[in-house]
Structure formats: C-alpha cells, structure tokens
Scaffold this active site. Structure first.
Site, PDB file in Angstrom:
ATOM      1  N   HIS A  79       0.828  -1.214   0.000  1.00 39.37           N
ATOM      2  CA  HIS A  79       0.000   0.000   0.000  1.00 39.37           C
ATOM      3  C   HIS A  79       0.863   1.265   0.000  1.00 39.37           C
ATOM      4  CE1 HIS A  79      -2.775  -2.989   1.987  1.00 39.37           C
ATOM      5  NE2 HIS A  79      -3.596  -2.492   1.078  1.00 39.37           N
TER       6      HIS A  79
ATOM      7  N   GLN B 156      -9.155  -7.067 -10.596  1.00 41.25           N
ATOM      8  CA  GLN B 156      -9.811  -5.863 -10.071  1.00 41.25           C
ATOM      9  C   GLN B 156      -9.382  -4.634 -10.863  1.00 41.25           C
ATOM     10  OE1 GLN B 156     -10.244  -4.773  -5.686  1.00 41.25           O
ATOM     11  NE2 GLN B 156      -8.360  -3.688  -6.198  1.00 41.25           N
TER      12      GLN B 156
END
Lengths: 284, 284
Positions: free
Chosen positions: B40, B156
């Site tokens: 992240h 995704q």
C-alpha cells in the site's frame, strides 16, 4: 436567442463542461430521448433557472428498450428538437451516437434493484437498468450539479433519486409536474402512435386517477383495494384499454400500501391501447 | 510530516474535496481496505506524485465479501494505517462506517458483467460487483482525478479500468507493480492467516509464475495449455496448496487464450492453503 452548441463525442462534451466547472459555473442537465414536446419545454425551462450552463441531452437509449419494444419506431425529430433548444436558451445539446455511448466491449451496468422490478419493471424487466446506466453516464459526461426529470415518469424519477443518493452523485434531482393536453391526457411522445379512437379513449387514464384523487381528498377514502377496483371498473367501462398495472404504492420503496399515507403515496398505472402502452400517475 | 485529516461522513468528504477542485487542485485517491503494508505504501507514494490532494480511503467493504468469506476476521489496524498515512504525506483519510456507506434502503449496484464472472469471479460470484459499486461511490465522494490500484489484484484493476471507461468516469486509473517478500511471495493482508508451514509453501505461487515467464521469455514457449500444466504440476509437487484457478487470459476480456499474445496476456492464479486463498499474477 442562443445557438446551442451541438456536441456528439462524450469525451469532448465532458472536457468542455469540466472547463466550465473549473471556471466556477454550475451545470444543469435535462436528459431526454428527443421528440421534444411542451412537457420537455417545461423541464428545459426549469433547468434554465437552475444552472449557469444548461445542457439538454438527446439520446434514444437502446439499453432501456426491451427486445420487442419500439426502439426502431421511436420518433427522431432532431431539427425540431434543436429549434426548441434554441428557443429555450440551451447552451449545449449533447447528441451522441449509440456507438459512442456503448462502444465495442461495453460491459458496465448500474442497477437499483428492487425498485426497478415493480410497476413498469414487471412488463419491462431490463428497462430501469438501462435508464440508471445511461443516466449515470450522462451525469458523469455532463458533470451535472442539477438534473431535471418529469413526474410523468414517476418511477424513473424516484429510482434516479435513489440511485443518485446511493452512489453519492453530487447531483440534485428535480422533478417537474406532468404537462397535460386540455382533456387531461399526459403529454408523451408515444401519444402519436394512437389512432383517433384510441386517442379519445386514452383520456380514461387521467380521469381514473382524478377520480381516485377526488374520492381521497373529498370523501377521505384511503382503502387502496377499493380505490383500485373502482379505477379498474371505470377503465373497463369507458375504454378498450388493457390495464398492465394499476397500483397504490409507497413513494419511497414502490411497494404496495393497503391505505394511502398522506404525502407519501403514488398511484401509478400503465394501460395498453393496441400495442401502445401509456403511463400516468398522481401523488397523494 | 502531514497530519492527515480524518473524515468519516461521505457528504462532508465530498464537500471538502469539491471545494479543493473548485480551487483548481487535482485529487488522487488510493482506495484500500486498511491493514496497510509496504505494498500500500507504494500505491500511496504513487498517488502523492499524481495529485495535489492525496486521499487514502480505508473501508472494509462488506458488499465485496461472500457469505462464507473472511469479512469478520479481516484485519483492522487503524492506528498503524494512520501512522503510515502520516509518513506518506496523505492529506485526507476517508474512514466511513458501513452504515454511512450503505444506509437503510440502499439498493444500487454497479456491475461489469462478463469480466466479473471469470477467474476470481467463479469462486466469488458477487465480489467484483461489490468492488465496482464501492469504487464508484468512492470516485464520486472523493471527486478523484486519478486513482491508484495494485497489479497484485490484476482482475480488479482491469475491471475498474473497464468500468471507468464504460461509465465515463473522468478518472485516470493507475496500476502499480506488486511488492513482494524477499522470497517472492506477493504482499497481502491475508498472508498473516498462514501457518509457518503454509507460509513457506506459499512461495510456490510466484515460483510457478516465474517459471512460466522464463519458459516464455527464454524458450519462447507460448502454448497456454502446456504452460498451465507445468505450473499445476509444480504446485502439486512443491506444496499442499489447492489450485482454485490458474489461467492464461486476454488482459482486455479476461477470456482464456490458447497462445500468449505479447503485451496482452495475463497469467493469473488463486491457490488455497487451508482456508486461506492467495492470488498472484504476471503480465506477458
């Protein structure tokens, strides 16, 4: 009189309106399928009051028509639509092609689930998914702050309010009252499909709704089953129309209600005259 | 170091960012489910370069979890997430509750149809509808100009690119390369579910993909069936993992391809270790 700027390409329309937003302008949009009539004029006039920049979209959206519906014969009257937009002070007329809106490989749909399956959704199961999808696209293309729709299509209006709230669109949805012919028939591009005999019978839609309103307001009758039955009987007595549905529902969920709840109730109906299907509604 | 402003209410977050947009700023958003790790951090650092205002969203989105999946046990580590956001110069941390995102009566879903049914969509049939729905909401709430996602979740990323294009979101979707442990295992919050034995076996995912890459690049093997079989055999030989899928597909459609098409092919797999399901992929 303004000369509306006609834009066909979604990316270009979006660029032009993002630039307007950056310059501090607000955008009002009136999504239509063209064949503009006096009802649309009322929507456009409302839009004119609500935004610095007024966009009318004209797009006969194929995804909201079922396989046996009137997509091909739906009226296309671009020159007259443009003239009305000019008269009403429209800034941009967005007029895309099917291929620009749904290019090869297109795969994304927006659906407001339960509300889209009721009323018109029973005979038109994919209709509202087509509506919510194209309106999502139009909101994003036009960067709308305000969007204007007619109460004539009450289910559509209520579904779009739900959709805008659910998906966090920063768009105010404004509903405008239905415009009617002198005898009460709600204006619709589909009225042109009617034969003279059907046209004169079609007044029964607004008459039946008006009688429900009178029975409720003057005689305080709130029993949905009774009011529905009286309206069914009247339509059978006064016309050759075939009722598709006639329901007394909650404006919030579109679920049937046993008794009218003041300020929260929609009475909606759809009636076939031959192959032409007309809708109308009142709010109580 | 910046102190990120924490906002929980979608309407307030949207107002704050609309004001930034009006002031001429661009917004980059990094949507996450929290439990932030070094992968992240790479996304956030990319976002920092791409927008004037950097928003990280932390929301464990219930609509993308199936009924028997790990929603309840998914790690929640807000204090550590906030610390990482502070270190990475995040301006806004959007951290809504389930009830703020999906209030009573919520009914609207966004779906990218065919692509969402393949690969992970076979064992997780509602997953990508949940993803496209929440990301649509997050794009609208944050008024994103740029959004950053990891190639770790390749399906995704490809679905979200399709969705953004289809719905005319004015959002650039940026993909960031997968960050890996020294032995090659792709970083994932779900790696923490693994036992020490499973953790050591899980390296087989990246090893199997690396071998496909070597066979293709060095030996010019393009036969999907052969490459798949070799990878299946290796996983069976070197681990107790149960393959959910291992496919060679088109990056555009996610449909299986018989031969690798240079620059357009994704090799993606999912493997269960006990009840923990890990995914990985390479692009060829």
């Amino acid at each position: 009189m303004t000369q509306p700027e006609i834009v066909r390409e979604p990316g270009l329309m979006q660029q032009r309106l993002i630039a307007q937003k950056r310059a501090g302008k607000t955008v009002a949009v009136v999504p239509t399928m063209g064949a503009l009539h006096a009802g649309h004029r009322r929507l456009i006039a409302e839009g004119r009051k609500r935004g610095d920049i007024l966009v009318v979209t004209v797009f006969v959206n194929p995804t909201q028509f079922g396989p046996n519906e009137d997509l091909d014969k739906y009226p296309r009257t671009f020159d007259s639509d443009l003239e009305i937009c000019r008269e009403e002070g429209v800034d941009f007329l967005f007029f895309p092609t099917d291929a620009l809106m749904y290019p090869q490989g297109y795969a994304t749909y927006v659906e407001t689930r339960e509300m889209g399956k009721r009323l018109c959704g029973i005979s038109r199961p994919t209709h509202f998914c087509g509506v919510t999808t194209v309106v999502s696209k139009l909101f994003l293309i036009t960067q709308a702050d305000v969007a204007v729709f007619g109460w004539k299509d009450a289910q559509q209006l209520l579904i779009l309010k739900r959709m805008a709230q659910d998906l966090n669109f920063p768009v105010e949805i404004v509903g405008v009252e239905t415009v009617r012919e002198p005898d009460g028939l709600a204006l619709s591009s589909r009225n042109h499909y009617l034969s003279p005999q059907q046209r004169s019978e079609a007044v029964v839609l607004s008459k039946a709704l008006g009688e429900i309103q009178r029975r409720y307001q003057e005689e305080h009758e709130t029993d949905s089953a009774l009011l529905r039955q009286e309206a069914f009987d009247r339509i059978a007595r006064d016309s050759s129309g075939r009722v598709d549905y006639l329901e007394v529902v909650s404006m919030e969920t579109l679920e049937p209600v046993g008794r009218i709840v003041p300020g929260k109730t929609l009475v909606a109906l759809a009636v076939y005259f031959g192959t032409t299907r007309l809708i109308d509604n009142i709010r109580l």
